[in-house]
Design a protein around this motif. Structure first.
Motif, PDB file in Angstrom:
ATOM      1  N   GLU A 211      -8.033 -32.044   9.704  1.00  0.00           N
ATOM      2  CA  GLU A 211      -7.043 -32.692  10.580  1.00  0.00           C
ATOM      3  C   GLU A 211      -7.471 -34.108  10.979  1.00  0.00           C
ATOM      4  O   GLU A 211      -6.628 -34.963  11.248  1.00  0.00           O
ATOM      5  CB  GLU A 211      -6.822 -31.843  11.832  1.00  0.00           C
ATOM      6  CG  GLU A 211      -6.007 -30.604  11.559  1.00  0.00           C
ATOM      7  CD  GLU A 211      -5.982 -29.648  12.754  1.00  0.00           C
ATOM      8  OE1 GLU A 211      -4.961 -28.959  12.906  1.00  0.00           O
ATOM      9  OE2 GLU A 211      -6.971 -29.595  13.500  1.00  0.00           O
TER      10      GLU A 211
ATOM     11  N   SER B 295      -7.669 -19.671   8.641  1.00  0.00           N
ATOM     12  CA  SER B 295      -7.506 -19.196  10.026  1.00  0.00           C
ATOM     13  C   SER B 295      -8.859 -18.829  10.625  1.00  0.00           C
ATOM     14  O   SER B 295      -9.099 -19.026  11.812  1.00  0.00           O
ATOM     15  CB  SER B 295      -6.508 -18.044  10.084  1.00  0.00           C
ATOM     16  OG  SER B 295      -7.134 -16.814   9.868  1.00  0.00           O
TER      17      SER B 295
ATOM     18  N   LYS C 239     -10.539 -21.996  11.744  1.00  0.00           N
ATOM     19  CA  LYS C 239      -9.983 -22.523  12.973  1.00  0.00           C
ATOM     20  C   LYS C 239     -10.354 -21.661  14.189  1.00  0.00           C
ATOM     21  O   LYS C 239     -10.872 -22.177  15.176  1.00  0.00           O
ATOM     22  CB  LYS C 239      -8.462 -22.629  12.849  1.00  0.00           C
ATOM     23  CG  LYS C 239      -7.874 -23.609  13.821  1.00  0.00           C
ATOM     24  CD  LYS C 239      -6.490 -24.062  13.395  1.00  0.00           C
ATOM     25  CE  LYS C 239      -5.899 -25.011  14.415  1.00  0.00           C
ATOM     26  NZ  LYS C 239      -6.582 -26.301  14.436  1.00  0.00           N
ATOM     27  N   THR C 240     -10.119 -20.348  14.084  1.00  0.00           N
ATOM     28  CA  THR C 240     -10.354 -19.507  15.266  1.00  0.00           C
ATOM     29  C   THR C 240     -11.835 -19.221  15.478  1.00  0.00           C
ATOM     30  O   THR C 240     -12.334 -19.314  16.592  1.00  0.00           O
ATOM     31  CB  THR C 240      -9.619 -18.155  15.157  1.00  0.00           C
ATOM     32  OG1 THR C 240      -9.825 -17.643  13.853  1.00  0.00           O
ATOM     33  CG2 THR C 240      -8.162 -18.274  15.438  1.00  0.00           C
TER      34      THR C 240
ATOM     35  N   LYS D 109     -13.936 -22.996  15.068  1.00  0.00           N
ATOM     36  CA  LYS D 109     -13.385 -24.141  15.816  1.00  0.00           C
ATOM     37  C   LYS D 109     -13.431 -25.445  15.014  1.00  0.00           C
ATOM     38  O   LYS D 109     -13.787 -26.503  15.530  1.00  0.00           O
ATOM     39  CB  LYS D 109     -14.141 -24.332  17.143  1.00  0.00           C
ATOM     40  CG  LYS D 109     -14.388 -23.046  17.920  1.00  0.00           C
ATOM     41  CD  LYS D 109     -13.199 -22.702  18.804  1.00  0.00           C
ATOM     42  CE  LYS D 109     -13.394 -21.401  19.555  1.00  0.00           C
ATOM     43  NZ  LYS D 109     -12.650 -20.268  18.985  1.00  0.00           N
TER      44      LYS D 109
ATOM     45  N   ALA E 266      -6.348 -27.367   9.075  1.00  0.00           N
ATOM     46  CA  ALA E 266      -4.950 -26.935   9.111  1.00  0.00           C
ATOM     47  C   ALA E 266      -4.542 -26.484   7.728  1.00  0.00           C
ATOM     48  O   ALA E 266      -4.814 -27.163   6.738  1.00  0.00           O
ATOM     49  CB  ALA E 266      -4.057 -28.074   9.584  1.00  0.00           C
TER      50      ALA E 266
END
Lengths: 353, 294
Positions: free
Chosen positions: A143, A236, A239-240, A243, A247
């Motif tokens: 991102e 995912s 990201k989860t 951290k 995207a």
């Protein structure tokens, strides 16, 4: 009977009963899967063992070919095997798996019909694989490298990101990615030459060929990666769990979808335990914990997906019907095609050196 | 009595030397047979098969796996690249390792020698994969090397060696340098100091001593070290794969793919034996030079 003696008798009978019950219930349940792919989460295995009394033992494979080989050479060893739906047909034609009695698996009722009735998992009106999870192979971006998320697969060819693009080191995935980029059907590639040319023009952009999720995430963390092919479940998790500014992008050109099913091998010794385990694996309780704690692909069970928190990626993005329309599900690939793709991929890698 | 004993022993001659040797040799040779010879012959057998017999499919004998090497030009290209890589790594190891071994053998004494020796052997004590991954952290852009240099230097440099050919060479040289230092150290230490003193006292310059005395006398060590490094580096796959990125496709990584990713053991085995043959041919061709050196 005096008191101590009575206590001794009672204890003894309890012990015997316990031993007997143990002998009946604590049957071993052998599961064959990729390592670290849901079924072997410690908390999940413990919960299942406690509830069912079965003793779960895992064995792993590193490729679909190895999985098939293990089934062929060790008949009767495994009770549950995870098979990518594109390979279920091959396993069935070789007589490696048996029909699953779906009536013993109540959670199947909540599996979306198009998956439950998929011709890849069913034959002659019998179910040979219970849909477990599905996911997408598309692209994911860092991102920090984009002010606005890309919408097209062509971003991989963008000069601006030269040297910060990665591809997975996998022939089938690369060729199917090329097929999507050239507007072809991934399961029926008519113009392999176009795929080759398209991939050849991508190679100078590429920094590295990734092999593991960890490698991908590290390259993002160290700012070496702008965009690359990735799996929805992994994005995912990045990201989860970690951290990272990752995207997942579902390009307008389309995405590759895959479906993983759970099957019972021919000659399995603990069929009853296998059915219980499969039922647990598609249970909303297990799935929600897996996705929120660790990060998971999308459950085949609609109720399990609906039980996710409202912001969950697997619920919001992948549940979107517009996204569903772009998915091309992977069908079985013949050995001849596989070898052709591998040769093409190896040539491309050597040419770009 | 003792005399007859001696004569008996003398009469049985060469055969009797086996009797005490056998119990000492057997464990090692049994182990070699089980651990090396059997798997290697199984691999040789696989390399002539159409399918792995373990796969449960029908199989037959074939030469197709060996033919595949000649059908696709990229195998030869990769083999050439791997040989070049091994040559470069060996040269770097010699250039870096020989002076270090010289200092250890001839200049340092006592505790300081022990300390430096320890530093040389240290890489051996860490896991190979750990070493390679720590290089990955050091070499990448904005990594350890980049930051350290920019902190010291007055001007801005951009060091990003990760995923490049030099990164592979750096990682491999680091892994294999101890072999060169150890073999050179052993031969250098065996050179009598008085020889060097004699040469110096007869007016030979330091360079002449090095050229005419030290290098020729330590050549066996250099050669042994080179062979020990060259052979495994030709088939290396872990370092190229992790450090090389796009530049990391080598003969070894292609063999690894056949075993791990596509499960085509027969082809992987055939490619390995072609590599073995090529390495043996190279060593054979070089053997007159090697023999003279030794």
């Amino acid at each position: 009977m005096n008191k101590p003696k009575r206590i001794a008798t009672i204890t003894a009978s309890f012990l015997t009963a316990g031993l007997l019950a143990g002998a009946v219930q604590a049957a071993d349940l052998h599961v064959l899967n990729w390592k670290g792919y849901g079924t072997d989460e410690t908390w999940a295995v413990e919960a299942f063992e406690k509830a069912s009394g079965h003793n779960v033992i895992h064995d792993y494979f590193n490729s679909e070919q190895e999985m098939l080989t293990k089934l062929r050479t060790n008949p009767g060893t495994y009770d549950v095997v995870m098979i990518n739906a594109a390979f279920t047909g091959q396993a069935l034609s070789e007589g490696l798996i048996q029909p699953v009695d779906v009536s013993k698996i109540p959670n199947v009722a909540d599996v979306a019909l198009e998956m439950a009735e998929s011709p890849m998992l069913n034959a002659d009106g019998k179910t040979y694989g219970v849909p477990w999870v599905w996911g997408l192979t598309a692209i994911a971006v860092n991102e920090n490298a984009f002010s606005q998320l890309p919408t097209s697969i062509q971003v991989m060819w963008d000069e601006k990101h030269k040297g910060k693009v990665v591809l997975r080191d996998d022939a089938l995935e690369a060729v199917q990615f090329g097929a999507i980029a050239t507007g072809q059907n991934i399961n029926d590639i008519k113009d392999l030459g176009a795929v080759r040319a398209k991939l050849a023009s991508l190679m100078p952009q590429v920094r590295a060929f990734w092999g593991s999720e960890n490698e991908w995430n590290q390259m993002v963390a160290s700012g070496q990666l702008d965009v690359g092919t990735y799996w929805s479940g992994s994005a995912s998790r990045a990201k989860t769990n970690f951290k990272l500014p990752v995207a997942f992008v579902i390009p307008e050109e389309g995405v590759v979808g895959w479906l993983d099913g759970l099957s019972i091998p021919t000659g399995a010794k603990n069929v009853e335990g296998a059915a219980a385990f499969i039922n647990y694996m598609i249970d909303p309780g297990f799935y929600v914990e897996w996705d929120t704690k660790v990060g998971a692909p999308v459950s085949a069970n609609s109720k399990a997906v609906a039980a996710l928190p409202e912001t969950a990626f697997n619920r919001t993005v992948l549940g979107d019907p517009k996204v569903a329309a772009r998915i091309q599900f992977q069908a079985p690939v013949s050995d001849a095609d596989r070898e052709k793709y591998l040769a093409l991929w190896q040539e491309l890698k050597v040419e770009v050196k | 009595m003792p005399q007859t004993d001696v004569s008996q022993r003398a009469s049985t001659g060469p055969r009797s030397q086996w009797r005490p040797a056998l119990p000492l040799l057997l464990p090692a040779y049994l182990w070699l047979t089980v651990a090396i010879f059997l798997p290697l012959s199984a691999m040789a057998f696989f390399s002539f098969m159409t399918e792995l017999p373990l796969s449960g499919k029908p199989w037959a004998f074939t030469l197709a796996n060996y033919a595949a090497f000649f059908e696709k030009s990229f195998y030869a290209v990769l083999l050439r690249d791997s040989l070049r890589l091994a040559l470069e790594v060996t040269l770097w190891c010699a250039l870096l390792g020989f002076p270090c071994a010289y200092v250890l053998a001839k200049i340092l004494k006592g505790r300081s020698r022990e300390a430096i020796f320890l530093l040389v052997i240290l890489p051996f004590w860490s896991n190979g994969l750990v070493r390679v991954f720590s290089w990955a952290i050091a070499l990448r852009g904005n990594g350890l090397l980049d930051r350290t240099l920019n902190a010291i230097l007055p001007f801005q440099v951009n060091v990003d060696l990760m995923f490049s050919y030099p990164a592979i060479v750096i990682g491999l040289v680091h892994s294999y340098l101890p072999y060169m230092v150890l073999t050179c150290y052993l031969t250098l230490q065996a050179i009598d100091d008085s020889l060097i003193e004699a040469a110096r006292s007869l007016g030979a310059s330091r360079f002449t001593v090095l050229r005419r005395l030290i290098i020729p006398l330590s050549l066996p060590g250099l050669v042994a070290g080179s062979v020990l490094i060259f052979v495994p580096v030709v088939g290396s796959f872990m370092e190229p794969r992790i450090l090389g990125g796009r530049a990391g496709t080598f003969y070894g990584t292609v063999i690894e793919d056949q075993f791990v990713a596509v499960f085509n053991w027969p082809l992987g085995a055939a490619l390995s034996f072609i590599l073995l043959a090529v390495v043996l041919i190279i060593l054979g061709a070089a053997s007159p030079i090697l023999k003279r050196a030794a």
